[in-house]
Design a protein around this motif. Sequence first.
Motif, PDB file in Angstrom:
ATOM      1  N   MET A   1       8.413  -0.622   2.010  1.00 31.78           N
ATOM      2  CA  MET A   1       7.180  -0.500   2.775  1.00 31.78           C
ATOM      3  C   MET A   1       7.392   0.336   4.031  1.00 31.78           C
ATOM      4  SD  MET A   1       4.896  -3.600   4.388  1.00 31.78           S
ATOM      5  CE  MET A   1       4.794  -4.441   2.818  1.00 31.78           C
TER       6      MET A   1
ATOM      7  N   MET B   1       5.743   4.035   4.956  1.00 33.89           N
ATOM      8  CA  MET B   1       4.970   4.330   6.153  1.00 33.89           C
ATOM      9  C   MET B   1       5.522   5.553   6.898  1.00 33.89           C
ATOM     10  SD  MET B   1       2.383   2.293   6.351  1.00 33.89           S
ATOM     11  CE  MET B   1       2.325   2.763   4.616  1.00 33.89           C
TER      12      MET B   1
ATOM     13  N   SER C   1       0.891   7.995  -2.060  1.00 35.92           N
ATOM     14  CA  SER C   1       1.146   7.013  -1.004  1.00 35.92           C
ATOM     15  C   SER C   1       0.579   5.655  -1.373  1.00 35.92           C
ATOM     16  CB  SER C   1       0.539   7.488   0.328  1.00 35.92           C
ATOM     17  OG  SER C   1       1.227   8.610   0.832  1.00 35.92           O
TER      18      SER C   1
ATOM     19  N   GLY D   1       2.132   1.963  -2.630  1.00 36.94           N
ATOM     20  CA  GLY D   1       1.838   0.762  -1.846  1.00 36.94           C
ATOM     21  C   GLY D   1       1.396  -0.415  -2.693  1.00 36.94           C
TER      22      GLY D   1
ATOM     23  N   GLN E   1       3.360  -4.202  -2.805  1.00 35.16           N
ATOM     24  CA  GLN E   1       2.716  -5.454  -2.425  1.00 35.16           C
ATOM     25  C   GLN E   1       2.666  -6.438  -3.591  1.00 35.16           C
ATOM     26  OE1 GLN E   1      -0.780  -4.846   0.366  1.00 35.16           O
ATOM     27  NE2 GLN E   1      -0.423  -2.730  -0.262  1.00 35.16           N
TER      28      GLN E   1
ATOM     29  N   PRO F   1       0.380  -6.946   5.667  1.00 32.63           N
ATOM     30  CA  PRO F   1      -0.341  -6.146   6.665  1.00 32.63           C
ATOM     31  C   PRO F   1       0.432  -5.993   7.959  1.00 32.63           C
ATOM     32  CG  PRO F   1      -1.356  -8.318   6.418  1.00 32.63           C
ATOM     33  CD  PRO F   1      -0.358  -8.176   5.315  1.00 32.63           C
TER      34      PRO F   1
ATOM     35  N   PHE G   1       3.014  -3.200   7.384  1.00 35.60           N
ATOM     36  CA  PHE G   1       2.376  -1.894   7.335  1.00 35.60           C
ATOM     37  C   PHE G   1       2.035  -1.395   8.732  1.00 35.60           C
ATOM     38  CE2 PHE G   1       1.282  -2.486   2.728  1.00 35.60           C
ATOM     39  CZ  PHE G   1       1.857  -1.306   2.293  1.00 35.60           C
ATOM     40  N   ASN G   2       1.501  -2.264   9.578  1.00 28.79           N
ATOM     41  CA  ASN G   2       1.103  -1.828  10.915  1.00 28.79           C
ATOM     42  C   ASN G   2       2.302  -1.569  11.816  1.00 28.79           C
ATOM     43  OD1 ASN G   2      -2.034  -1.932  11.597  1.00 28.79           O
ATOM     44  ND2 ASN G   2      -1.599  -3.396   9.974  1.00 28.79           N
TER      45      ASN G   2
ATOM     46  N   ILE H   1       3.382   1.808  10.726  1.00 29.43           N
ATOM     47  CA  ILE H   1       2.497   2.858  11.241  1.00 29.43           C
ATOM     48  C   ILE H   1       2.841   3.176  12.693  1.00 29.43           C
ATOM     49  CG2 ILE H   1       0.113   3.358  11.902  1.00 29.43           C
ATOM     50  CD1 ILE H   1      -0.730   1.765   9.382  1.00 29.43           C
TER      51      ILE H   1
END
Length: 402
Positions: A210, A214, A304, A308, A312, A331, A334-335, A338
Amino acid sequence: MSLPLLALFIAAFAFGTTEFVIAGVLPQVAQGLDVSIPTAGYLVSGYAIGIAVGGPLLTLATARLSRKTLLVGLAIAFTLGQLACALAPDFASMLAIRVAVAIAHGAYFGVAMVVAVGLVREDQRGTAVALVLAGLTISNIVGVPAGTAIGNLWSWRATFWAMFGLGLLATAAMLLLLPRNTGSSDRPAGFRREVRVLGRQQVWTSLILMLMLMIGQFVPFTYIAPMLQEVTGLDAAFVPWVLLLNGVGATLGVFLGGKLADWKLMPSLIALTAMQAVVLAAMYLASPYPIPMVGVISVWGCLSFAIGTPVQTRILRWTADAPNLASSMIPSGFNIGIALAASVGAMILNAGHGYRSLPLLGVGAMLLASLVALLSYHFERRSGAVPPRLDMARSNRCAQAA
């Protein structure tokens, strides 16, 4: 699409739109709240932090609630949050409201993924995950442009009034379409067990994948507009259309990834990450040429999200016996990825490298991801380990509760 999955999709669309639409109306928000645009940018980063930190904590704190009750409650929190944003008197209150909504966002996607895979057969889990994720991708294609247009026509507050209406729709869908017994057979596995399943190699290697995904996606994407203008030579007016094609590719990729996850998850994941490394290398080579660059960006967006979805699905598959913390890490991870990708991209640019160099970091990240996926799959097959079956996991939790 089954009606319960439709309800989860609608709420995912709502949460996705409110997360990203702020970028489209950021100048109006800054002017309306009497702050600078860079200061208003904290509404974006604050939201990401709320998801990453608050989402897992809220998921654990609400583990004993029935899943339908929790999902409805999160939809109500979303709806009230949009109303509060529309009426926010100053920047500080707006930021606090956005962070609160973000916490609900993080918890929602963790819980919704678990509920989605519980609504379908084992061989349909990837497709179920894809349907929820499609709410995010379609929010970028439809919700964000629509919300931005509303803000440009009337005001940024009108955008949040529209989001309030979307929240009412999502709440109604949860109440009417989710089965009454959604998640009713689930019992919390206990904090120690929730933490222990994170130690399974299939889980922590998936979190590494993951993070690499990103980096491969958001190091270039964060700076895609200046790259397209300064390297490719596109006029600024064409950039939104290129991003639209990227979003269409991403939506197709979600469903492609779901089908591949249901077919042959790990072989597909290994192949997709290797293909993405090739596409990012092609982006570097094609960046000075408009037509090839637009084509590469569309394929890049597709891959992408095709990657993903099985990542997951794999996490959910290997944590079925204690899914709450692990699902909320999706989540959150992922953040964090990012935020890290944007910072790494800034470091590269500040070191004097141009926008064209950004995809090269993604090439390395995706090659590493392919290697990690290959090794993880090798050790999984060598050990003979099998993921916990969803029905057996539920039975075990009920027995522990008794």
